[in-house]
Design a protein around this motif. Structure first.
Motif, PDB file in Angstrom:
ATOM      1  N   PRO A   1     -79.498 -77.455  47.667  1.00  8.19           N
ATOM      2  CA  PRO A   1     -79.959 -78.258  48.813  1.00  8.19           C
ATOM      3  C   PRO A   1     -79.579 -77.614  50.138  1.00  8.19           C
ATOM      4  CG  PRO A   1     -78.012 -79.244  47.827  1.00  8.19           C
ATOM      5  CD  PRO A   1     -78.419 -78.123  46.922  1.00  8.19           C
ATOM      6  N   GLY A   2     -80.395 -77.855  51.149  1.00  8.26           N
ATOM      7  CA  GLY A   2     -80.140 -77.300  52.470  1.00  8.26           C
ATOM      8  C   GLY A   2     -80.733 -75.914  52.610  1.00  8.26           C
ATOM      9  N   VAL A   3     -80.765 -75.423  53.842  1.00  7.15           N
ATOM     10  CA  VAL A   3     -81.283 -74.083  54.127  1.00  7.15           C
ATOM     11  C   VAL A   3     -80.135 -73.210  54.592  1.00  7.15           C
ATOM     12  CG1 VAL A   3     -83.641 -74.793  54.627  1.00  7.15           C
ATOM     13  CG2 VAL A   3     -81.942 -74.879  56.446  1.00  7.15           C
ATOM     14  N   SER A   4     -80.253 -71.913  54.333  1.00  3.02           N
ATOM     15  CA  SER A   4     -79.171 -70.993  54.678  1.00  3.02           C
ATOM     16  C   SER A   4     -79.125 -70.696  56.173  1.00  3.02           C
ATOM     17  CB  SER A   4     -79.327 -69.692  53.893  1.00  3.02           C
ATOM     18  OG  SER A   4     -80.526 -69.023  54.272  1.00  3.02           O
ATOM     19  N   THR A   5     -80.218 -71.009  56.876  1.00  2.29           N
ATOM     20  CA  THR A   5     -80.268 -70.815  58.324  1.00  2.29           C
ATOM     21  C   THR A   5     -81.231 -71.832  58.920  1.00  2.29           C
ATOM     22  OG1 THR A   5     -80.960 -69.295  60.089  1.00  2.29           O
ATOM     23  CG2 THR A   5     -82.027 -69.040  57.971  1.00  2.29           C
ATOM     24  N   SER A   6     -80.937 -72.275  60.113  1.00  3.49           N
ATOM     25  CA  SER A   6     -81.802 -73.240  60.802  1.00  3.49           C
ATOM     26  C   SER A   6     -82.730 -72.552  61.808  1.00  3.49           C
ATOM     27  CB  SER A   6     -80.953 -74.300  61.514  1.00  3.49           C
ATOM     28  OG  SER A   6     -80.081 -73.691  62.461  1.00  3.49           O
ATOM     29  N   ASP A   7     -82.909 -71.252  61.668  1.00  8.00           N
ATOM     30  CA  ASP A   7     -83.773 -70.526  62.600  1.00  8.00           C
ATOM     31  C   ASP A   7     -85.221 -71.008  62.544  1.00  8.00           C
ATOM     32  OD1 ASP A   7     -81.683 -69.035  63.504  1.00  8.00           O
ATOM     33  OD2 ASP A   7     -82.168 -67.232  62.337  1.00  8.00           O
ATOM     34  N   ASN A   8     -85.696 -71.390  61.343  1.00  3.95           N
ATOM     35  CA  ASN A   8     -87.112 -71.711  61.167  1.00  3.95           C
ATOM     36  C   ASN A   8     -87.365 -73.178  60.853  1.00  3.95           C
ATOM     37  OD1 ASN A   8     -87.959 -68.850  61.340  1.00  3.95           O
ATOM     38  ND2 ASN A   8     -86.808 -68.677  59.432  1.00  3.95           N
ATOM     39  N   PHE A   9     -86.459 -73.835  60.150  1.00  5.63           N
ATOM     40  CA  PHE A   9     -86.541 -75.260  59.871  1.00  5.63           C
ATOM     41  C   PHE A   9     -85.154 -75.751  59.497  1.00  5.63           C
ATOM     42  CE2 PHE A   9     -88.836 -72.639  56.719  1.00  5.63           C
ATOM     43  CZ  PHE A   9     -87.871 -72.544  55.729  1.00  5.63           C
ATOM     44  N   THR A  10     -84.970 -77.033  59.602  1.00  2.00           N
ATOM     45  CA  THR A  10     -83.625 -77.602  59.431  1.00  2.00           C
ATOM     46  C   THR A  10     -83.441 -78.348  58.116  1.00  2.00           C
ATOM     47  OG1 THR A  10     -84.312 -79.607  60.625  1.00  2.00           O
ATOM     48  CG2 THR A  10     -83.290 -77.841  61.921  1.00  2.00           C
TER      49      THR A  10
ATOM     50  N   SER B   1     -92.495 -60.634  60.010  1.00  2.00           N
ATOM     51  CA  SER B   1     -91.026 -60.588  60.025  1.00  2.00           C
ATOM     52  C   SER B   1     -90.537 -60.690  61.466  1.00  2.00           C
ATOM     53  CB  SER B   1     -90.503 -59.298  59.376  1.00  2.00           C
ATOM     54  OG  SER B   1     -90.908 -58.168  60.121  1.00  2.00           O
ATOM     55  N   TRP B   2     -89.367 -61.260  61.618  1.00  2.00           N
ATOM     56  CA  TRP B   2     -88.736 -61.356  62.940  1.00  2.00           C
ATOM     57  C   TRP B   2     -87.253 -61.650  62.771  1.00  2.00           C
ATOM     58  CZ3 TRP B   2     -92.180 -65.117  61.204  1.00  2.00           C
ATOM     59  CH2 TRP B   2     -91.643 -66.374  60.962  1.00  2.00           C
ATOM     60  N   VAL B   3     -86.549 -61.561  63.862  1.00  2.00           N
ATOM     61  CA  VAL B   3     -85.110 -61.794  63.862  1.00  2.00           C
ATOM     62  C   VAL B   3     -84.817 -63.093  64.605  1.00  2.00           C
ATOM     63  CG1 VAL B   3     -82.867 -60.941  64.658  1.00  2.00           C
ATOM     64  CG2 VAL B   3     -84.557 -59.342  63.730  1.00  2.00           C
ATOM     65  N   GLY B   4     -83.944 -63.937  64.033  1.00  2.00           N
ATOM     66  CA  GLY B   4     -83.527 -65.168  64.699  1.00  2.00           C
ATOM     67  C   GLY B   4     -84.613 -66.230  64.718  1.00  2.00           C
ATOM     68  N   SER B   5     -84.578 -67.042  65.764  1.00  2.00           N
ATOM     69  CA  SER B   5     -85.514 -68.175  65.882  1.00  2.00           C
ATOM     70  C   SER B   5     -86.605 -67.883  66.904  1.00  2.00           C
ATOM     71  CB  SER B   5     -84.741 -69.443  66.283  1.00  2.00           C
ATOM     72  OG  SER B   5     -84.023 -69.224  67.486  1.00  2.00           O
ATOM     73  N   ARG B   6     -87.111 -66.683  66.862  1.00  2.00           N
ATOM     74  CA  ARG B   6     -88.056 -66.225  67.882  1.00  2.00           C
ATOM     75  C   ARG B   6     -89.413 -66.919  67.764  1.00  2.00           C
ATOM     76  NH1 ARG B   6     -88.264 -59.904  68.277  1.00  2.00           N
ATOM     77  NH2 ARG B   6     -86.064 -60.400  68.596  1.00  2.00           N
TER      78      ARG B   6
ATOM     79  N   VAL C   1     -72.600 -58.074  66.215  1.00  4.79           N
ATOM     80  CA  VAL C   1     -73.438 -59.285  66.287  1.00  4.79           C
ATOM     81  C   VAL C   1     -74.058 -59.519  64.918  1.00  4.79           C
ATOM     82  CG1 VAL C   1     -75.430 -60.373  67.380  1.00  4.79           C
ATOM     83  CG2 VAL C   1     -73.938 -58.860  68.711  1.00  4.79           C
ATOM     84  N   HIS C   2     -73.894 -60.730  64.399  1.00  2.51           N
ATOM     85  CA  HIS C   2     -74.457 -61.086  63.092  1.00  2.51           C
ATOM     86  C   HIS C   2     -75.755 -61.870  63.304  1.00  2.51           C
ATOM     87  CE1 HIS C   2     -70.951 -59.785  60.732  1.00  2.51           C
ATOM     88  NE2 HIS C   2     -70.223 -60.215  61.760  1.00  2.51           N
ATOM     89  N   GLU C   3     -76.819 -61.401  62.702  1.00  3.54           N
ATOM     90  CA  GLU C   3     -78.132 -62.049  62.829  1.00  3.54           C
ATOM     91  C   GLU C   3     -78.808 -62.096  61.467  1.00  3.54           C
ATOM     92  OE1 GLU C   3     -79.705 -61.351  67.304  1.00  3.54           O
ATOM     93  OE2 GLU C   3     -79.880 -59.607  65.980  1.00  3.54           O
ATOM     94  N   LYS C   4     -79.975 -62.717  61.446  1.00  2.61           N
ATOM     95  CA  LYS C   4     -80.732 -62.812  60.188  1.00  2.61           C
ATOM     96  C   LYS C   4     -82.153 -62.335  60.414  1.00  2.61           C
ATOM     97  CE  LYS C   4     -78.257 -66.411  57.647  1.00  2.61           C
ATOM     98  NZ  LYS C   4     -77.068 -66.515  58.483  1.00  2.61           N
ATOM     99  N   LEU C   5     -82.608 -61.525  59.485  1.00  5.79           N
ATOM    100  CA  LEU C   5     -83.993 -61.063  59.480  1.00  5.79           C
ATOM    101  C   LEU C   5     -84.796 -61.973  58.556  1.00  5.79           C
ATOM    102  CD1 LEU C   5     -86.198 -58.878  60.070  1.00  5.79           C
ATOM    103  CD2 LEU C   5     -85.370 -57.714  57.997  1.00  5.79           C
ATOM    104  N   HIS C   6     -85.917 -62.465  59.048  1.00  7.61           N
ATOM    105  CA  HIS C   6     -86.774 -63.358  58.256  1.00  7.61           C
ATOM    106  C   HIS C   6     -88.059 -62.617  57.910  1.00  7.61           C
ATOM    107  CE1 HIS C   6     -83.933 -66.408  59.415  1.00  7.61           C
ATOM    108  NE2 HIS C   6     -84.193 -66.204  60.699  1.00  7.61           N
ATOM    109  N   ILE C   7     -88.367 -62.595  56.624  1.00  6.81           N
ATOM    110  CA  ILE C   7     -89.522 -61.863  56.130  1.00  6.81           C
ATOM    111  C   ILE C   7     -90.444 -62.847  55.409  1.00  6.81           C
ATOM    112  CG2 ILE C   7     -90.313 -59.958  54.676  1.00  6.81           C
ATOM    113  CD1 ILE C   7     -87.542 -58.714  54.993  1.00  6.81           C
ATOM    114  N   LEU C   8     -91.737 -62.775  55.706  1.00 11.15           N
ATOM    115  CA  LEU C   8     -92.719 -63.649  55.092  1.00 11.15           C
ATOM    116  C   LEU C   8     -93.403 -62.953  53.923  1.00 11.15           C
ATOM    117  CD1 LEU C   8     -94.442 -65.203  58.257  1.00 11.15           C
ATOM    118  CD2 LEU C   8     -92.312 -65.856  57.125  1.00 11.15           C
TER     119      LEU C   8
END
Length: 443
Positions: free
Chosen positions: A176-185, A270-275, A85-92
């Motif tokens: 331009p653009g974001v690498s993932t739409s988990d947090n904003f589009t 930090s969290w994983v995906g669009s939680r 499973v491929h996911e993304k970790l988001h760190i603030l």
């Protein structure tokens, strides 16, 4: 006696019906106000669509892709198997500092005024070193070559200049653009240099020249977020999830400072995906226009029935006390003049300031009604009385409009006083003897 009572009731009934019928054009004028408001919104949207919409800066957020293994039941064999499973970790960031200078401009679309701005937004901060024990994800599962820093921007058309990210003294261009739409589009992203062997804090900074309309908001993604905004605009409104810790508004502009901790918001570092959704925590400043003529026109027209009812009541008392006769058509014409006041107020206020528009509209209506009353009653004293009464009513409504926070209180007290005066002056009227041999109806 029955005939006299029937004539009195018929007169009162006619006056009430006329007053209620005049609410129809009043409601039509209210509809025109809504229509003009809608047209203003369309003008704002048209200008904003070409200049830049209201902006919210979201992030920056570090997004790091990784893989993990999960058990999955095979539909054909019914046996469990391991899948990747491929996911993304988001760190603030642990620290985030934003310094913004807003340069507002007034634009016009026809008679409508729109506020737009240019801004220089300096963003800096740092991320803590990666602690894989806290993350509970093995370092070998991460793809560090695809690590990205994402910054959310609502309307990319507002970006005026290429943006370079300074990351630990290395320079990376934003794309331009974001690498993932988990947090904003909508937004921009830049590659960043990460390594599992790094044992230091990551520092970053970039400068963003951004255009927008009316609003500029931020999200407090730092463990400690420090934001300073300054502008030459003199009528700001601070809105959103957080109010400024300090703000100063003068004739030369405003400054505002926010300091927000991670403990003040309901999402982790930090969290994983669009939680989690960071949008709810946005805050910032609205560059509002000092006068909203449509809002004030709405508030003034709410008292139309009071104007019409009291004016008709005074005319009726004149008939009672002075043994005069005012024809229903004359009631209608005076009522229409009172209603036209609101049309004048609405149309003039689109070109002049509201207070001046109110004065001009009220004066024109007073002159029109006073001249007509003088012609039908042939009495200077009665004309002066009615003109004075209408002047007091217009002043009363004007004061209520200005006292926005105390409008309900002052309005209630004013209406109570008016009712008390009516009851006082009519207390001795013998309604059954009105018109009886021309006698004075008061005992």
């Amino acid at each position: 006696m029955n005939k006299l009572k029937s004539n009195l009731y018929f007169k009162i009934g006619t006056i009430v019906i006329i007053a209620l019928l005049l609410l129809i054009p009043t409601s039509m004028i209210r509809g025109i106000i809504y229509e003009r408001e809608s047209t203003q919104e369309q003008a704002i949207q048209e200008v904003s669509s070409k200049w830049g919409e209201a902006q919210t800066i979201k992030g920056p957020i570090m997004s790091l892709p990784f893989m993990r293994y999960a058990k999955e039941t095979d539909e054909e064999t019914g046996k469990e198997k391991l899948v990747t499973v491929h996911e993304k970790l988001h760190i603030l960031p642990s620290k985030l500092k934003i310094v913004t200078e807003m340069k507002p401009e007034r634009r016009y679309r026809g008679v409508y005024e729109i506020v737009v701005y240019n801004s220089i937004i300096k963003v800096s901060g740092e991320f803590n070193k990666l602690n894989f024990e806290e993350l509970d994800i093995p370092a070998s599962n991460f793809d560090f070559t695809k690590a990205r820093l994402n910054v959310g921007i609502d309307d990319l058309r507002g970006i005026e200049k290429q943006i370079e990210l300074s990351w630990n003294n290395l320079s990376f261009p934003f794309s331009p653009g974001v690498s993932t739409s988990d947090n904003f589009t909508s937004g921009i992203n830049a590659q960043i240099a990460l390594s599992p062997t790094d044992n230091h804090i990551y520092t970053f900074s970039f400068e963003l020249k951004l255009k927008g309309s009316q609003q500029l908001y931020f999200t407090p993604v730092g463990k400690e977020t420090d934001i300073n905004v300054s502008s030459t605009w003199t009528t700001p409104s601070f809105n959103g999830s957080f109010l400024p810790d300090e703000n100063k508004v003068t004739k030369d502009g405003f400054t505002a400072h926010w300091n927000v901790l991670n403990l003040n918001r309901n999402y982790p570092q930090s969290w994983v995906g669009s939680r989690y959704n960071i949008n709810y925590s946005a805050f910032g400043v609205d560059l509002i226009l000092p006068v909203d003529n449509y809002q004030k026109s709405h508030r003034s027209i709410k008292y139309a029935i009071l104007f019409i009812g009291l004016t008709f009541l005074v005319f009726f008392f004149i008939e009672v006390f002075q043994s005069a006769f005012i024809h229903p058509i004359q009631y209608i014409l005076v009522g229409i003049a009172l209603v036209i006041f609101y049309t004048l107020l609405l149309s003039i206020s689109e070109y002049l300031k509201f207070n001046m528009s109110f004065f001009i509209s009220a004066l024109a209506t007073l002159i029109l009604i006073s001249g007509y009353v003088k012609a039908i009653l042939k009495s200077t004293k009665l004309t002066a009385f009615i003109s004075g009464l209408l002047s007091i009513l217009y002043i009363f409504i004007f004061v209520i409009i200005q006292l926005e926070d105390f409008a309900l209180l002052i309005g209630s007290i004013g209406v109570f006083i008016i009712l008390a005066l009516i009851m006082y002056f009519s207390r001795k009227i013998d309604w059954y003897s009105i018109g009886n041999n021309g006698n004075n109806p008061a005992a």
